[in-house]
Enzyme design. Structure first.
Site, PDB file in Angstrom:
ATOM      1  N   LEU A 438      90.798   3.563  20.218  1.00 43.23           N
ATOM      2  CA  LEU A 438      92.021   3.355  19.436  1.00 43.23           C
ATOM      3  C   LEU A 438      92.548   1.940  19.593  1.00 43.23           C
ATOM      4  O   LEU A 438      93.156   1.391  18.677  1.00 43.23           O
ATOM      5  CB  LEU A 438      93.099   4.356  19.864  1.00 43.23           C
ATOM      6  CG  LEU A 438      92.823   5.835  19.569  1.00 43.23           C
ATOM      7  CD1 LEU A 438      93.921   6.700  20.170  1.00 43.23           C
ATOM      8  CD2 LEU A 438      92.717   6.081  18.075  1.00 43.23           C
ATOM      9  N   GLY A 439      92.327   1.342  20.745  1.00 48.28           N
ATOM     10  CA  GLY A 439      92.809  -0.016  20.975  1.00 48.28           C
ATOM     11  C   GLY A 439      92.496  -0.465  22.390  1.00 48.28           C
ATOM     12  O   GLY A 439      92.126   0.323  23.262  1.00 48.28           O
ATOM     13  N   GLY A 441      94.007  -3.070  25.567  1.00 47.96           N
ATOM     14  CA  GLY A 441      95.137  -3.835  26.073  1.00 47.96           C
ATOM     15  C   GLY A 441      94.777  -4.552  27.354  1.00 47.96           C
ATOM     16  O   GLY A 441      93.633  -4.525  27.813  1.00 47.96           O
ATOM     17  N   SER A 442      95.779  -5.202  27.937  1.00 47.17           N
ATOM     18  CA  SER A 442      95.534  -5.964  29.155  1.00 47.17           C
ATOM     19  C   SER A 442      95.185  -5.059  30.329  1.00 47.17           C
ATOM     20  O   SER A 442      94.529  -5.491  31.272  1.00 47.17           O
ATOM     21  CB  SER A 442      96.771  -6.804  29.488  1.00 47.17           C
ATOM     22  OG  SER A 442      97.903  -5.960  29.683  1.00 47.17           O
ATOM     23  N   GLY A 444      93.672  -1.862  29.972  1.00 48.17           N
ATOM     24  CA  GLY A 444      92.524  -0.990  29.763  1.00 48.17           C
ATOM     25  C   GLY A 444      92.296  -0.671  28.301  1.00 48.17           C
ATOM     26  O   GLY A 444      92.888  -1.278  27.408  1.00 48.17           O
ATOM     27  N   THR A 445      91.421   0.321  28.054  1.00 45.83           N
ATOM     28  CA  THR A 445      91.038   0.732  26.705  1.00 45.83           C
ATOM     29  C   THR A 445      91.535   2.148  26.452  1.00 45.83           C
ATOM     30  O   THR A 445      91.448   3.008  27.331  1.00 45.83           O
ATOM     31  CB  THR A 445      89.512   0.681  26.541  1.00 45.83           C
ATOM     32  OG1 THR A 445      89.057  -0.635  26.855  1.00 45.83           O
ATOM     33  CG2 THR A 445      89.113   1.006  25.110  1.00 45.83           C
ATOM     34  N   VAL A 446      92.032   2.403  25.225  1.00 48.21           N
ATOM     35  CA  VAL A 446      92.572   3.714  24.860  1.00 48.21           C
ATOM     36  C   VAL A 446      91.609   4.390  23.890  1.00 48.21           C
ATOM     37  O   VAL A 446      91.188   3.794  22.895  1.00 48.21           O
ATOM     38  CB  VAL A 446      93.970   3.590  24.227  1.00 48.21           C
ATOM     39  CG1 VAL A 446      94.520   4.974  23.882  1.00 48.21           C
ATOM     40  CG2 VAL A 446      94.920   2.876  25.182  1.00 48.21           C
ATOM     41  N   ASP A 557     107.455  -5.895  28.833  1.00 45.51           N
ATOM     42  CA  ASP A 557     106.440  -6.299  27.839  1.00 45.51           C
ATOM     43  C   ASP A 557     106.718  -5.630  26.497  1.00 45.51           C
ATOM     44  O   ASP A 557     105.840  -5.026  25.882  1.00 45.51           O
ATOM     45  CB  ASP A 557     105.038  -5.946  28.330  1.00 45.51           C
ATOM     46  CG  ASP A 557     103.948  -6.721  27.579  1.00 45.51           C
ATOM     47  OD1 ASP A 557     104.284  -7.717  26.898  1.00 45.51           O
ATOM     48  OD2 ASP A 557     102.780  -6.332  27.665  1.00 45.51           O
TER      49      ASP A 557
END
Length: 731
Positions: A438-439, A441-442, A444-446, A557
Site C-alpha cells: 500500500l505504501g 514510509g521512513s 517500514g512498508t505497509v 510528523d
C-alpha cells in the site's frame, strides 16, 4: 471461391508439341532464372515482411522479372529507420506475400494497400469525391496479377452509394442507409448488411482493374467506399471517419508464375514437369501448367510432407512428421521423406521374479524406519529452532521492553492476546507480496492483508531493526494503545516473533490525502466542503492527542501522506513512529530534529525544542495544501517561495491569495469561508510559536467557520493589523 486450374488435354498437348518442334530450329528455349543466386545473395525481408522468390529486392537475379521487383523504401512516418516494401511496377505498399499451398490454393496471394474514396469527410465543403490513392490497376503486358474474389466493395456511411468502375462486363455496387432495413444486395458479412454499411462481391472473372466511385443518395456526414480483402476487414465497419483517417485499406491480389514462352520447359525448383505439361510423382514439389488470359503459366507448390519455397532449387524441406502427438499409438514413429512410418515396438522380456523376497522386504522395512525416524528428528529440530528463533526475535524486537512499558504505563490498553503469529500474517499478505504493498514510509512498508474471517487489515512491516530504532517501534505501540479516537488509525495487534517487527492496523481504503490532492490521474476531486470537513477532523484528532489523552502526545510528523481517508473520505491520522508523550506539567521536548521538510516548524528546527505549537505549524501547512492544492515543496516555484508556507504567506501579505486557490474548488467554494480558513492557516504558520493558536483553538475556529458563516467578516476585521487581509471578491 478460387478459379479452377485448367490442365492440358491431349489436343492441347499435341498443339504444344507441334509448336515446340517447329520452334526448336528457330530458337533455343530460354534457361530458367538463376534461383540459386536469388536465395543466397538477396535480401529477403523488408520492414519485417518476408519477400519470397519469385519476388525479390536488389539485382535482376533476385526476382523473376520486373513485375516481381520489390523496392524497400524508408517510410515518412513512424520511428526513424523504418522501411516498407513496395511493388515497383504497380507502386503499391506490400502488406503480405504468400506462395501457393497445395491443390487448394492454385495461385499466390499479395496483400497491398488500396485507396479509400471519401465524400464529405474533409474540412472543405466540396462534394467532389477524394481518393487517398489512385484506383487499382494491375494491367500490362506480362502482368501476373488479378483482383481475387476474396475482396469486397464496401460502402460506409448514411446514404452512401458505391459503384465499381473499369469493369466492362457489368456494373456492380451497393447502397447503405441509416434506416434499419436489410439491403437487397447479397452479402455474407452480417456486420455489413445495408445499415450504415453495405458490400458487394467482385466479379468472378478476376479483373485486373477495378475503380471505385462514390455518390451521395441522401444524408449528410462522412461517406467512404473502398475495395477490401475479407481477411483484413475491421471488426467495426460502421464508422466512416476511421477509414478516411487511415487513408488506406488492404486489397488482395492473386498472382501466377507467368511466362509468355510456352517452350519454358523446366520449372525453377521442381524437375518433374514433363515436356507435354504433365508431372511426375516422388519429388518434393509439384507444378501445374495451363492457360490463363492467353498466357501460359505455371504454379508450383511443395508436396505433402514438405514446406518451403518450390521456386528455389531445394526450397522444399521435409517436415518431421513424428513431432506430432500420438502419431503411432502402438509403435515407434520413423520420419521418411514426405511422410513417416510406424515400426512396431520391440517386445520387452520381463525378468523372472526372485524366489526369495524376505531379505529384500526386511531391508526395505529397516530403511523405512530409518527414513521415518530421520524425518521426525528433522521436524523436531526445526520446530525447536523456530521456538528459539521466535523467542530471540521477540526479545530483540522489544518484547521485553514492551512488557516493561505496559507495566509502567498508568493506562495501558494493549491487549496482549492480540499478538499475531508470523504464519497468520504471511497467509494474509500472500507472503508479503509486492502486489499487496500500500505504501512505504521512513519506518517500514505497509501491506494490504485479509484474515481468514474476511476482515481486511493493514500490515506495517518495519525495516530491519537496530538498537537505535527499537525504541521508536515500541513507542508507536505504546502511543497507539493509549489512543481511542475515531479520526486516529486504530491498532489491532502486533507480531514480534519475526525477524522484523510487524504492526497490524485497521485498513483505510482510500489511501493517503497527499495522493488524492496532488495525483492528476485521480478521478475524484475533493470539494471545498469535503476539504473543510477533513481539516476539522484532523484538528479534532490533534486536539485529542494534545489534551484529551492520558498523557499529552506530540505527533511530530503531521503531513498529508500521514493522513489517510476512509471509504467516506473521513480523515485518519497515522504513523506515530516519531511521536512522543509528555507529562502534564511539561511544555516541550528536547530531542534530535526529526520530521519532514516543508512541514517542519522553523522554531523547532533552530532550537530542537518540540512543543504542541510545532504540531500546529505542520497543521497550518496541511491547511494551505487543502486551500491551494499545491505540494509543500516544489521546484516550479521561485527559489524564495519554493516552500509552500513561504509562498502562501507572501500571497497573504500581498493580498493575492485568491490567485493561488486551487482551481478545482475556486468556483464552488464560499469565498468568505475559504478566506477565514486562510487567515487561520496564516496564524498557524507564525514564525513564533507563542503567536500560534493551540489545536483546541484551531479546532473551535474551524467549527465556527463551518457553522456560522455570518460571523466571518466580524472576526476578520477584529484581527491585528499585522495579520489583516483585505477582502477579495471573485471579480
Amino acid at each position: 471461391m478460387k478459379t479452377k486450374t485448367y490442365r492440358f488435354v491431349c489436343l492441347v498437348a499435341s498443339v504444344l508439341t507441334l509448336q515446340l518442334m517447329n520452334g526448336s530450329s528457330a530458337a533455343t528455349p530460354p534457361p530458367p532464372p538463376n534461383s540459386k543466386n536469388s536465395s543466397t545473395s538477396c535480401n529477403r525481408t523488408c520492414g519485417g515482411i518476408s519477400i519470397p522468390f519469385p519476388f525479390g529486392i536488389g539485382g535482376k537475379d533476385c526476382y523473376l522479372n520486373g513485375w516481381y521487383e520489390v523496392v524497400c523504401n524508408a517510410t515518412t512516418s513512424g520511428s526513424s529507420g523504418t522501411t516498407v516494401p513496395f511493388l515497383s511496377r504497380i507502386n503499391r505498399e506490400v502488406v503480405n506475400i504468400s506462395l501457393p499451398e497445395g491443390n487448394n490454393e492454385q495461385y499466390g496471394v499479395v496483400h497491398i494497400k488500396g485507396p479509400v474514396t471519401s465524400l464529405g469527410c474533409s474540412s472543405n465543403t466540396s462534394q467532389v469525391p477524394q481518393k487517398s490513392l489512385p484506383d487499382l490497376n494491375v494491367t500490362g503486358k506480362g502482368s501476373p496479377y488479378f483482383i481475387t474474389d476474396e475482396n469486397r466493395l464496401v460502402a460506409v456511411g448514411c446514404g452512401t452509394k458505391a459503384l465499381m468502375t473499369d469493369i466492362e462486363s457489368e456494373i456492380l455496387g451497393c447502397e447503405s442507409s441509416c434506416k434499419d432495413s436489410k439491403s437487397s444486395q447479397e452479402v455474407t458479412n452480417l456486420l455489413c448488411d445495408g445499415y450504415k454499411c453495405c458490400q458487394a462481391r467482385i466479379p468472378v472473372e478476376r479483373p485486373q482493374a477495378v475503380g471505385v466511385n462514390i455518390e451521395s443518395s441522401g444524408g449528410d456526414g462522412c461517406k467512404v467506399a473502398f475495395l477490401s480483402s475479407k481477411r483484413y476487414s475491421p471488426s467495426n465497419v460502421t464508422i466512416p471517419e476511421q477509414f478516411h483517417a487511415g487513408g488506406y485499406v488492404v486489397v488482395e491480389l492473386g498472382w501466377y508464375f507467368a511466362t509468355t514462352d510456352s517452350r519454358f520447359r523446366n520449372p525453377l525448383g521442381c524437375i518433374n514437369l514433363t515436356y507435354s505439361g504433365s508431372y511426375l510423382s516422388g519429388d518434393s514439389c509439384l507444378c501445374e501448367y495451363g492457360y490463363f488470359s492467353e498466357m501460359s503459366y505455371r504454379n508450383c507448390y511443395c508436396s505433402l510432407g514438405f514446406t518451403g519455397n518450390p521456386y528455389l532449387r531445394g526450397g522444399c524441406i521435409d517436415n518431421d512428421d513424428c513431432k506430432g502427438p500420438n502419431i503411432c499409438e502402438e509403435g515407434t514413429c520413423v520420419n521418411v521423406p514426405g511422410g513417416y512410418r510406424c515400426d512396431p515396438k520391440p517386445k520387452i522380456i520381463k525378468p523372472a521374479k526372485p524366489l526369495v523376497l524376505q531379505g529384500v522386504l526386511l531391508g526395505l522395512m529397516g530403511l523405512l524406519f530409518l527414513v521415518v525416524g530421520t524425518l521426525g528428528l528433522i521436524i523436531f529440530i526445526k520446530k525447536r529452532r523456530r521456538i528459539i528463533s521466535s523467542r530471540k526475535f521477540f526479545k530483540r524486537n522489544g518484547g521485553l521492553l514492551l512488557k516493561q512499558q505496559l507495566t509502567t504505563t498508568n493506562d495501558g490498553n494493549v491487549d496482549m492476546s492480540r499478538l499475531f503469529s508470523s504464519e497468520e500474517l504471511k497467509k494474509a499478505t500472500d507472503n508479503f507480496s509486492v502486489k499487496r504493498v500500500l505504501g512505504k514510509g521512513s519506518q517500514g512498508t505497509v501491506y494490504k492483508g485479509m484474515m481468514v474471517d474476511g476482515k481486511i487489515i493493514a500490515v506495517k512491516r518495519s525495516k530491519v531493526v537496530d538498537e537505535d530504532k527499537l525504541e521508536k517501534f515500541i513507542n508507536e505501540i505504546i502511543l497507539l494503545s493509549q489512543i481511542n479516537h475515531r479520526n486516529i488509525v486504530k491498532l489491532i495487534g502486533c507480531c514480534l516473533e519475526t525477524e522484523v517487527p510487524i504492526l497490524v492496523y485497521e485498513y483505510i481504503p482510500n489511501g493517503d490525502m497527499f495522493k488524492r490532492l496532488h495525483d492528476e490521474s485521480d478521478d475524484y476531486a475533493m470539494t471545498w466542503e469535503v476539504r473543510l470537513r477533513i481539516a476539522i477532523e484532523i484538528a479534532g484528532a490533534l486536539t485529542y492527542m494534545h489534551s484529551a489523552a492520558s498523557f499529552p502526545i506530540y505527533h511530530r510528523d503531521i503531513k498529508t501522506t500521514n493522513i489517510l481517508l476512509d471509504e467516506k473520505y473521513g480523515a485518519k491520522v497515522s504513523d506515530f513512529g516519531t511521536s512522543r508523550s509528555v507529562t502534564i506539567d511539561q511544555t516541550h521536548l528536547t530531542t534530535m530534529v526529526a520530521g519532514t521538510f516543508g512541514y517542519m516548524d522553523p522554531e523547532y528546527f533552530l532550537s530542537s525544542q518540540y512543543t504542541d505549537k510545532s504540531d500546529v505549524y505542520s497543521f497550518g501547512v496541511v491547511l494551505v495544501e487543502l486551500i491551494t492544492g499545491e505540494k509543500p515543496l516544489s521546484r516550479i516555484r521561485s527559489e524564495e517561495g519554493r516552500g509552500l508556507a513561504t509562498h502562501f504567506l507572501e500571497a497573504m501579505k500581498e493580498n493575492r491569495v485568491i490567485d493561488i486557490i486551487d482551481i478545482r474548488i475556486k468556483e464552488e467554494s464560499k469565498l468568505d469561508q475559504l478566506m477565514a480558513v486562510a487567515k487561520l492557516a496564516r496564524k498557524c504558520l507564525s514564525r513564533k510559536g507563542i503567536k500560534r493558536p493551540n489545536m483546541r483553538e484551531a479546532s473551535l475556529e474551524l467549527e465556527r467557520i463551518r457553522s456560522s458563516p455570518e460571523d466571518l467578516e466580524a472576526h476578520i476585521e477584529n484581527d491585528d493589523e499585522e495579520d489583516q487581509v483585505m477582502e477579495i471578491s471573485r471579480e
